[in-house]
Enzyme design. Structure first.
Site, PDB file in Angstrom:
ATOM      1  N   ASP A   8       0.755  -1.399  -0.058  1.00 12.20           N
ATOM      2  CA  ASP A   8      -0.032   0.083   0.047  1.00 12.20           C
ATOM      3  C   ASP A   8       0.939   1.324   0.039  1.00 12.20           C
ATOM      4  OD1 ASP A   8      -2.376  -1.297   0.095  1.00 12.20           O
ATOM      5  OD2 ASP A   8      -2.455  -1.510   2.214  1.00 12.20           O
ATOM      6  N   ASP A  25      -7.072  -1.499  -4.657  1.00 16.71           N
ATOM      7  CA  ASP A  25      -8.128  -1.046  -3.865  1.00 16.71           C
ATOM      8  C   ASP A  25      -9.355  -0.080  -4.269  1.00 16.71           C
ATOM      9  OD1 ASP A  25      -6.909  -2.811  -1.790  1.00 16.71           O
ATOM     10  OD2 ASP A  25      -5.775  -1.051  -1.057  1.00 16.71           O
TER      11      ASP A  25
END
Length: 183
Positions: free
Chosen positions: A130, A148
């Protein structure tokens, strides 16, 4: 027996093309940006892009969305969930009409996001990469990635399409039902 172009090239249907295009875009962007983040960013060191509103901050998430975890089994559990989800999405794709475009596009974004994060879970035990960090100086959203974004956008689009489909079916049902005796 006639031979159609669809026999030789299954992506020729609008449904499959509508799935494949967002799938490829999301998956390629996800893999490329994650590798860039790992090669360029220092772990947990924010780099401001647009002040405090948008920063690049490399982190690894061993759980799922919003750091949801099931303990030491998270990697295996969420890998199995992702594989099952992709299989289910492909089943839904096969059930969509050949001329459908919007639902397959939503399914493509969802599948690409699931596979993008699955790739990270399978390639190493650090977790999902991330790096997109949004918020203010005093409040931060969970750090996320392109996969995401694909999952979120695909889910929102699919929910809106199903809601609209339900409303249209309800209006059709109401227009075809016999009038009540009170009228």
């Amino acid at each position: 027996m006639s031979v159609t172009p669809h026999s030789f090239f299954p992506l020729a249907s609008p449904r499959n093309h509508a799935f494949a295009t967002p799938f490829a875009v999301v998956l390629v962007l996800d893999v490329v940006t994650k590798r860039w983040a790992e090669a360029t960013l220092a772990l947990h060191t924010p780099v401001e892009v647009v002040g405090a509103a948008l920063r690049w901050t490399l982190t690894y998430n061993t759980g799922a969305a919003m750091s949801l975890s099931v303990g030491e089994s998270s990697r295996a559990f969420f890998s199995i969930v992702a594989i099952g989800m992709v299989a289910y999405l492909l089943m839904l794709l096969r059930q969509a009409p050949a001329q459908a475009r919007a639902v397959p596009a939503a399914l493509g974004m969802l599948a690409a996001g699931a596979i993008g994060n699955l790739i990270d879970r399978l390639r190493h035990d650090r977790g999902v990469v991330d790096f997109i960090d949004v918020g203010t100086a005093s409040w931060r959203f969970w750090t996320f990635n392109v996969a995401d974004i694909g999952v979120s956008c695909g889910a929102i689009l699919l929910a809106l399409l199903l809601w609209r489909e339900d409303r249209v079916a309800h209006k059709l049902q109401m227009s075809q039902s016999p009038e009540s005796p009170d009228r």
